[in-house]
Design a protein around this motif. Sequence first.
Motif, mmCIF file in Angstrom:
data_model
loop_
_atom_site.group_PDB
_atom_site.id
_atom_site.type_symbol
_atom_site.label_atom_id
_atom_site.label_comp_id
_atom_site.label_asym_id
_atom_site.label_seq_id
_atom_site.Cartn_x
_atom_site.Cartn_y
_atom_site.Cartn_z
ATOM 1 N N LEU A 135 3.488 -1.126 -6.327
ATOM 2 C CA LEU A 135 4.397 -0.715 -5.259
ATOM 3 C C LEU A 135 4.545 -1.896 -4.304
ATOM 4 N N THR A 136 5.743 -2.425 -4.197
ATOM 5 C CA THR A 136 5.968 -3.628 -3.390
ATOM 6 C C THR A 136 7.108 -3.408 -2.408
ATOM 7 N N GLY A 137 7.196 -4.297 -1.433
ATOM 8 C CA GLY A 137 8.248 -4.250 -0.429
ATOM 9 C C GLY A 137 8.340 -5.600 0.248
ATOM 10 N N PRO A 138 9.012 -5.687 1.404
ATOM 11 C CA PRO A 138 9.099 -6.964 2.125
ATOM 12 C C PRO A 138 7.719 -7.499 2.463
ATOM 13 N N ASP A 139 7.528 -8.811 2.330
ATOM 14 C CA ASP A 139 6.216 -9.394 2.611
ATOM 15 C C ASP A 139 6.116 -9.952 4.025
ATOM 16 N N LEU A 140 7.197 -9.890 4.804
ATOM 17 C CA LEU A 140 7.177 -10.298 6.205
ATOM 18 C C LEU A 140 7.761 -9.173 7.055
ATOM 19 N N GLY A 141 7.346 -9.106 8.309
ATOM 20 C CA GLY A 141 7.879 -8.114 9.235
ATOM 21 C C GLY A 141 7.496 -6.688 8.923
ATOM 22 N N TYR A 142 6.440 -6.501 8.143
ATOM 23 C CA TYR A 142 6.104 -5.160 7.648
ATOM 24 C C TYR A 142 5.094 -4.420 8.516
ATOM 25 N N ARG A 143 4.370 -5.102 9.377
ATOM 26 C CA ARG A 143 3.174 -4.515 9.987
ATOM 27 C C ARG A 143 3.511 -3.802 11.293
ATOM 28 N N SER A 144 3.058 -2.549 11.428
ATOM 29 C CA SER A 144 3.383 -1.749 12.606
ATOM 30 C C SER A 144 2.253 -1.668 13.629
ATOM 31 N N ASN B 207 2.066 -0.092 7.095
ATOM 32 C CA ASN B 207 3.248 -0.560 6.375
ATOM 33 C C ASN B 207 4.082 0.677 6.020
ATOM 34 N N PHE B 208 5.053 0.993 6.855
ATOM 35 C CA PHE B 208 5.804 2.235 6.676
ATOM 36 C C PHE B 208 6.545 2.272 5.343
ATOM 37 N N GLY B 209 7.103 1.152 4.912
ATOM 38 C CA GLY B 209 7.852 1.119 3.659
ATOM 39 C C GLY B 209 6.974 1.436 2.463
ATOM 40 N N ILE B 210 5.815 0.778 2.377
ATOM 41 C CA ILE B 210 4.905 1.043 1.260
ATOM 42 C C ILE B 210 4.299 2.435 1.402
ATOM 43 N N ASN B 211 4.062 2.885 2.631
ATOM 44 C CA ASN B 211 3.513 4.224 2.813
ATOM 45 C C ASN B 211 4.444 5.283 2.224
ATOM 46 N N ARG B 212 5.747 5.142 2.424
ATOM 47 C CA ARG B 212 6.685 6.119 1.863
ATOM 48 C C ARG B 212 6.609 6.120 0.336
ATOM 49 N N LYS B 213 6.529 4.928 -0.251
ATOM 50 C CA LYS B 213 6.421 4.845 -1.711
ATOM 51 C C LYS B 213 5.091 5.416 -2.191
ATOM 52 N N MET B 214 4.035 5.173 -1.438
ATOM 53 C CA MET B 214 2.713 5.667 -1.814
ATOM 54 C C MET B 214 2.670 7.192 -1.785
ATOM 55 N N VAL B 215 3.216 7.800 -0.724
ATOM 56 C CA VAL B 215 3.219 9.256 -0.622
ATOM 57 C C VAL B 215 4.034 9.855 -1.769
ATOM 58 N N ASP C 234 1.154 -2.998 -2.521
ATOM 59 C CA ASP C 234 1.146 -4.187 -1.660
ATOM 60 C C ASP C 234 1.254 -3.771 -0.196
ATOM 61 N N MET C 235 0.234 -3.041 0.277
ATOM 62 C CA MET C 235 0.219 -2.537 1.650
ATOM 63 C C MET C 235 0.058 -3.670 2.657
ATOM 64 N N PHE C 236 -0.674 -4.727 2.261
ATOM 65 C CA PHE C 236 -0.955 -5.842 3.170
ATOM 66 C C PHE C 236 -0.628 -7.179 2.500
ATOM 67 N N PRO C 237 0.650 -7.516 2.342
ATOM 68 C CA PRO C 237 0.998 -8.808 1.748
ATOM 69 C C PRO C 237 0.371 -9.971 2.525
ATOM 70 N N HIS C 238 0.026 -11.016 1.805
ATOM 71 C CA HIS C 238 -0.548 -12.255 2.337
ATOM 72 C C HIS C 238 -1.998 -12.101 2.782
ATOM 73 N N THR C 239 -2.610 -10.930 2.514
ATOM 74 C CA THR C 239 -4.033 -10.761 2.793
ATOM 75 C C THR C 239 -4.756 -10.494 1.479
ATOM 76 N N THR C 240 -6.085 -10.503 1.546
ATOM 77 C CA THR C 240 -6.885 -10.255 0.343
ATOM 78 C C THR C 240 -7.168 -8.772 0.126
ATOM 79 N N HIS C 241 -6.663 -7.901 0.990
ATOM 80 C CA HIS C 241 -6.881 -6.461 0.825
ATOM 81 C C HIS C 241 -6.199 -5.951 -0.444
ATOM 82 N N VAL C 242 -6.944 -5.177 -1.234
ATOM 83 C CA VAL C 242 -6.411 -4.599 -2.474
ATOM 84 C C VAL C 242 -6.331 -3.083 -2.303
ATOM 85 N N GLU C 243 -5.121 -2.566 -2.184
ATOM 86 C CA GLU C 243 -4.883 -1.124 -2.057
ATOM 87 C C GLU C 243 -4.447 -0.599 -3.424
#
Length: 463
Positions: free
Chosen positions: A142-151, A298-306, A446-455
């Motif tokens: 599940l992927t989305g924009p890698d910039l401007g994603y964090r709320s 990450n609202f965009g990935i959250n919608r896809k995840m749900v 891809d909840m946290f692009p550019h980080t090492t977190h694996v969701e």
Amino acid sequence: MRFKKSSPPPKKSHPGSSRNTDRPRPNPRETLEIDIEQLSHEVRGIARYRGKTLFVDNALPGEKVKARITASRAKFDEAVAIEILEPAAIRQTPPCPHAAECGGCSLQHMAPQAQIEAKQQILLDQLQRFGKAAPEEVLPPLTGPDLGYRSKARLGVRYVKPKSGGKPELVFGFREKGSNNLTDISQCLVLPEAFSALIPELKQLVERCNTRRHISHIEVAIGEDTTALVVRHLQPLTNEDRSLWLTFAQVHDLHLYFQPGEEAHKAWPEAGPERLAYALPEFGLTLQFHPQDFIQVNFGINRKMVHTAIELLDIQPKDRVLDLFCGLGNFTLPIATRAREVVGVEGILELTRRGQENATANGLANIQFQAADLTADFTRSPWARGGFDKILLDPPRTGALEVVRNIGHFNASRIVYVSCNPATLARDAAELIQRGYRLSKAGVMDMFPHTTHVESIALFERQ
């Protein structure tokens, strides 16, 4: 890509203990040229140097780099690449000018598609290593924009004396890589552009405050149509300082909270609830949250995840569903639009209250929210009577070992496990398999692009 598990930290040696002193110890200031062979599960480059494993930050497989040793351990050493002599095809120029120092995003040197492919391989490797399992089907990432994603984010505030001497200067930003020091930033590309542009003004505002040395950090929380600031201060603000912050909030149409202690209090606007909101349009839902509540950032990935979780659960109108670690209802409310009944259980009482508020606001009457210690056996609790047809788990990084040892009692046909740590997911997968489930599907998000977190998300089905 191939991955290698990091060695555990060695035990401290004591006087008189035997140690291998034959191998030369690396000089912490030493630089060396090395070839990077593969990636670790922390997404660091791995090389061999003087017979030991060397973990190298800012290095990618297939690269030749000049590296500086940063630490020496008994079984491995650590280094950072200071010059890329032969770059890999997956290397990119970091989009953020602060990427070399800031610890907020440690993978900006790696192309986004390569990042998510690496995370998928980490998930599969961990499932095999710790769970002795492999999913029958690997779900598309599940992927989305890698910039401007964090709320949501927390910006540190600190006065630091320059190394060259002189008066302490304000440093405003996130922690440096591998350090408690702060990186002074002028922008943050993973935050929405409109807020990132305010960072220089925020820094100037702090510098104008009489109590600036007592402001420890500023939190930002961004809803669908509202942004809130929480100013954490260790001493009372002067009236003049409060006026500065109020004016800033009014000019930029922000909600403003002051936090002198444990709790934050809304200062602007004076009317209205202390709530922001995000939407789940597919389900016709709007969920409200306090700026300091835990939410998926990450609202965009959250919608896809749900959407994916509901699809994997295959909820039928007659189903009674259990949502464990439910928070403020991110999965509970969407499940309720499909199921006969859903019980959401959470260890934090305040979040269950928030969940009930959301259920009422969205006109859902088939939900129970319960506060409970999920490390204890809850199978005989009143709300657990009647059993459950489907179960969803969304635990913290420590996983849900105690839970998975108990939920076999319900004999649910499907369990969906949402994870922020592939190692504990793999450990818990082994328990579920032992209790008669098979790992049907799994994939990364891809909840946290550019980080090492694996969701990741996984489906277990009763054999």
